[in-house]
Design a protein around this motif. Structure first.
Motif, short mmCIF file in Angstrom:
data_model
loop_
_atom_site.label_atom_id
_atom_site.label_comp_id
_atom_site.label_asym_id
_atom_site.label_seq_id
_atom_site.Cartn_x
_atom_site.Cartn_y
_atom_site.Cartn_z
N GLU A 74 0.70 -1.29 0.17
CA GLU A 74 -0.05 -0.03 -0.11
C GLU A 74 0.72 1.27 -0.10
O GLU A 74 0.37 2.13 -0.58
CB GLU A 74 -0.98 -0.05 1.31
CG GLU A 74 -2.17 -0.99 1.01
CD GLU A 74 -2.64 -1.11 2.24
OE1 GLU A 74 -2.60 -0.55 3.34
OE2 GLU A 74 -3.79 -2.03 2.51
N ARG A 75 2.02 1.15 0.74
CA ARG A 75 2.88 2.47 0.65
C ARG A 75 3.48 2.63 -0.54
O ARG A 75 3.54 3.63 -1.09
CB ARG A 75 3.93 2.28 1.88
CG ARG A 75 3.60 2.58 3.27
CD ARG A 75 4.52 2.41 4.25
NE ARG A 75 5.44 1.25 3.93
CZ ARG A 75 5.35 0.24 5.03
NH1 ARG A 75 4.16 0.35 5.80
NH2 ARG A 75 6.07 -0.93 4.89
N GLU A 76 3.91 1.42 -1.25
CA GLU A 76 4.44 1.62 -2.51
C GLU A 76 3.51 2.01 -3.58
O GLU A 76 3.66 3.18 -4.32
CB GLU A 76 5.29 0.43 -3.03
CG GLU A 76 5.81 0.29 -4.27
CD GLU A 76 7.18 1.30 -4.37
OE1 GLU A 76 7.62 1.64 -5.46
OE2 GLU A 76 7.58 1.48 -3.33
N ALA A 77 2.16 1.43 -3.41
CA ALA A 77 1.47 1.86 -4.51
C ALA A 77 0.96 3.46 -4.31
O ALA A 77 0.74 4.11 -5.35
CB ALA A 77 -0.05 1.21 -4.39
N TYR A 78 0.61 3.83 -3.32
CA TYR A 78 0.53 5.18 -2.99
C TYR A 78 1.66 6.27 -3.36
O TYR A 78 1.61 7.36 -4.07
CB TYR A 78 0.15 5.55 -1.52
CG TYR A 78 -0.52 7.13 -1.28
CD1 TYR A 78 -1.78 7.31 -1.58
CD2 TYR A 78 0.43 8.10 -0.92
CE1 TYR A 78 -2.16 8.64 -1.28
CE2 TYR A 78 0.03 9.08 -0.76
CZ TYR A 78 -1.26 9.47 -0.77
OH TYR A 78 -1.65 11.00 -0.79
N ARG A 79 2.89 5.73 -3.05
CA ARG A 79 4.06 6.41 -3.44
C ARG A 79 4.20 6.72 -5.17
O ARG A 79 4.55 7.86 -5.53
CB ARG A 79 5.13 6.08 -2.82
CG ARG A 79 6.53 6.97 -3.04
CD ARG A 79 7.74 6.00 -2.59
NE ARG A 79 8.13 4.71 -3.53
CZ ARG A 79 8.76 4.87 -4.84
NH1 ARG A 79 9.02 6.26 -5.16
NH2 ARG A 79 8.90 4.05 -5.35
N THR A 80 3.80 5.63 -5.73
CA THR A 80 4.03 5.75 -7.12
C THR A 80 2.67 6.13 -7.93
O THR A 80 2.59 5.96 -9.22
CB THR A 80 4.65 4.24 -7.64
OG1 THR A 80 3.57 3.29 -7.36
CG2 THR A 80 5.84 4.11 -6.99
N ALA A 81 1.61 6.48 -7.40
CA ALA A 81 0.43 7.00 -7.93
C ALA A 81 0.63 7.97 -8.88
O ALA A 81 1.49 8.94 -8.58
CB ALA A 81 -0.57 7.36 -6.81
N SER A 82 0.05 7.89 -10.14
CA SER A 82 0.05 8.84 -11.06
C SER A 82 -1.08 9.16 -11.99
O SER A 82 -1.92 8.04 -11.81
CB SER A 82 1.26 8.51 -11.99
OG SER A 82 1.00 7.30 -12.79
N PHE A 83 -1.38 10.29 -12.54
CA PHE A 83 -2.51 10.56 -13.52
C PHE A 83 -2.03 11.39 -14.44
O PHE A 83 -1.31 12.28 -14.38
CB PHE A 83 -3.41 11.18 -12.47
CG PHE A 83 -4.85 11.35 -13.09
CD1 PHE A 83 -5.68 10.39 -13.43
CD2 PHE A 83 -5.24 12.47 -13.75
CE1 PHE A 83 -7.02 10.57 -14.03
CE2 PHE A 83 -6.20 12.82 -14.58
CZ PHE A 83 -7.35 11.95 -14.66
N ARG A 84 -2.58 11.08 -15.64
CA ARG A 84 -2.23 12.09 -16.90
C ARG A 84 -3.54 12.36 -17.87
O ARG A 84 -4.27 11.04 -17.98
CB ARG A 84 -1.16 11.53 -17.44
CG ARG A 84 -0.66 12.47 -18.68
CD ARG A 84 0.69 11.98 -19.24
NE ARG A 84 1.39 12.63 -20.38
CZ ARG A 84 2.29 12.27 -21.30
NH1 ARG A 84 2.80 11.28 -20.78
NH2 ARG A 84 2.77 13.16 -21.97
N MET A 85 -3.87 13.20 -18.24
CA MET A 85 -4.67 13.66 -19.41
C MET A 85 -4.13 14.13 -20.57
O MET A 85 -3.57 15.08 -20.23
CB MET A 85 -6.10 14.28 -18.77
CG MET A 85 -6.81 13.45 -17.92
SD MET A 85 -8.53 14.02 -17.44
CE MET A 85 -8.13 15.87 -16.93
#
Length: 421
Positions: free
Chosen positions: A186-197
């Motif tokens: 969960e820590r790694e997933a939140y740290r690497t979260a990204s979003f792009r449009m």
């Protein structure tokens, strides 16, 4: 063994080719229904046995350095070139062959045709992910238990069972290991979260994101609710869609900040403002014990089957987009008898937690695409009681009310359909 004598494995495969050559032009039109069904089962079993043989020989290819024949850098590259497979698939095959050579019970089950290749790959991956310092005897117990579970569960279910196998064979270490693993993921997933449009200039905007599985499953709940043919808010007016052009490129935050904002948006969606599907708002349900809620180490379970750490479960219990179902605490009345025609929202949530998906054998339609079916027809004095209700997708719900079909409840509370003759 002389140069003119073939190895028994090579001889067996040659005989198989010869037999298959004999039936290569044999038409299947004369097979009756029963023979066709039996033959497909036998063919699936033969595929499993052949997959084990291939993995056994591929593992040996590393020992004899078969890739040196053509100066290939690895067996995987040699295999890709020799069989015109993609390098990605060749790597997958060689890794599985190596894993299978480590697990004798799994190899024997595949060789006997007791499970299929996809199941064997899932079991091998689950065993490889166990703690490195785990005692050999416990790892062996885990292997035996997963092979046993594979006799009645498909690969999709085995992925979930594989992550929880230590709870069965070594509960004294399973809980702590799972808690540590979940928290780290969960820590790694939140740290690497990204979003792009990206505006494509043709009236469409293309986007991509990487977010924690929890947030992805919450988003999936919303998308299923919007796309469900059973929505009961079709007449309601929708809110104005956000215009991607409102976001000025020069002020666009980094992908990481977009990702974190997106995670927060999904987690804080108010289920009361979302479309209703099957009588229940699109919200994730997290099941936890009162001990977990009070600070214990024990993990919690989402109604999608995923597990979350105790800390995340306690945080989710305070957010709008999640319905906490605390076991051992006060509950709402679930059996309403004849007082109501339809199942209530609390009953629907309980049904989702119990059934998980459509209860027809072989169907895994998610709850958002399912109806709440009365086992006893309301028109025939049926009752809206939880114990006499089940989830059925639209297709199987229609079959349940079709007089041309008869139904039978089998193992694990699933329903079989048989056409009347």
């Amino acid at each position: 063994m002389s140069a003119t004598t073939r190895h028994p494995l090579a001889e067996a495969v040659a005989r198989l080719h010869s037999i298959l050559d004999e039936v290569a032009q044999t038409a299947a039109w004369s097979l009756d229904q029963t023979t066709t069904a039996d033959l497909l089962g036998d063919l699936a079993r033969a595929q499993s046995r052949f997959a084990e043989l291939q993995a056994r020989v591929l593992s040996h290819a590393e020992t004899v350095a078969v890739h040196e024949r053509s100066a290939a850098p690895s067996v995987a590259v040699w295999l890709a070139n020799a069989t015109t497979a993609t390098k990605r698939d060749a790597v997958r095959q060689t890794r599985f062959a190596a894993a299978l050579s480590r697990y004798d019970e799994l190899r024997r089950a595949l060789a006997a045709g007791d499970l299929n290749l996809e199941q064997a790959q899932v079991v091998a991956r689950a065993l490889d992910e166990l703690p490195e310092d785990l005692e050999a005897s416990v790892r062996r117990e885990a292997e035996v238990e997963l092979v046993r579970l594979a006799l009645v569960h498909d690969a999709k279910a085995l992925r979930i069972l594989g992550r929880r196998i230590l709870d069965v064979v070594a509960p004294e270490v399973g809980e702590a290991w799972e808690a540590e693993k979940l928290a780290e993921e969960e820590r790694e997933a939140y740290r690497t979260a990204s979003f792009r449009m990206r505006d494509q200039g043709d009236g469409r905007t293309r986007g991509s994101f990487t977010i924690p599985t929890l947030a992805a499953e919450m988003l999936q709940k919303v998308l299923i609710a919007y796309g469900s043919p059973h929505r009961d808010d079709r007449a309601a007016g929708g809110a104005r869609a956000a215009d991607a052009s409102d976001v000025e490129p020069s002020r666009t935050p980094s992908r990481s900040r977009w990702g974190r904002a997106f995670v927060e948006l999904v987690e804080r969606l108010d289920p009361r403002a979302l479309p209703r599907s099957g009588g229940v708002n699109a919200a994730v349900v997290v099941t936890m014990t009162t001990a977990t809620l009070g600070g214990a180490l024990a993990s919690a379970t989402l109604d999608t089957g995923s597990r979350v750490s105790a800390g995340t479960a306690r945080r989710l219990a305070c957010t709008a987009g999640v319905l906490p179902a605390v076991l051992g605490g006060p509950s709402e009345i679930l059996d309403l008898g004849r007082s109501r025609r339809f199942f209530s929202p609390p009953q629907r949530v309980a049904m989702i937690l119990r059934d998980g998906c459509c209860t027809a054998v072989g169907c895994d339609a998610p709850p958002g695409m399912c109806d709440s079916h009365h086992e006893d027809l309301w028109s025939h004095d049926g009752r809206s009681d939880l114990g006499r209700g089940r989830l059925l997708c639209g297709h199987h719900h229609r079959r349940a009310h079709d007089p041309a079909y008869e139904t039978r409840v089998v193992e694990r509370n699933q329903v079989e359909f048989h056409r009347r003759t």
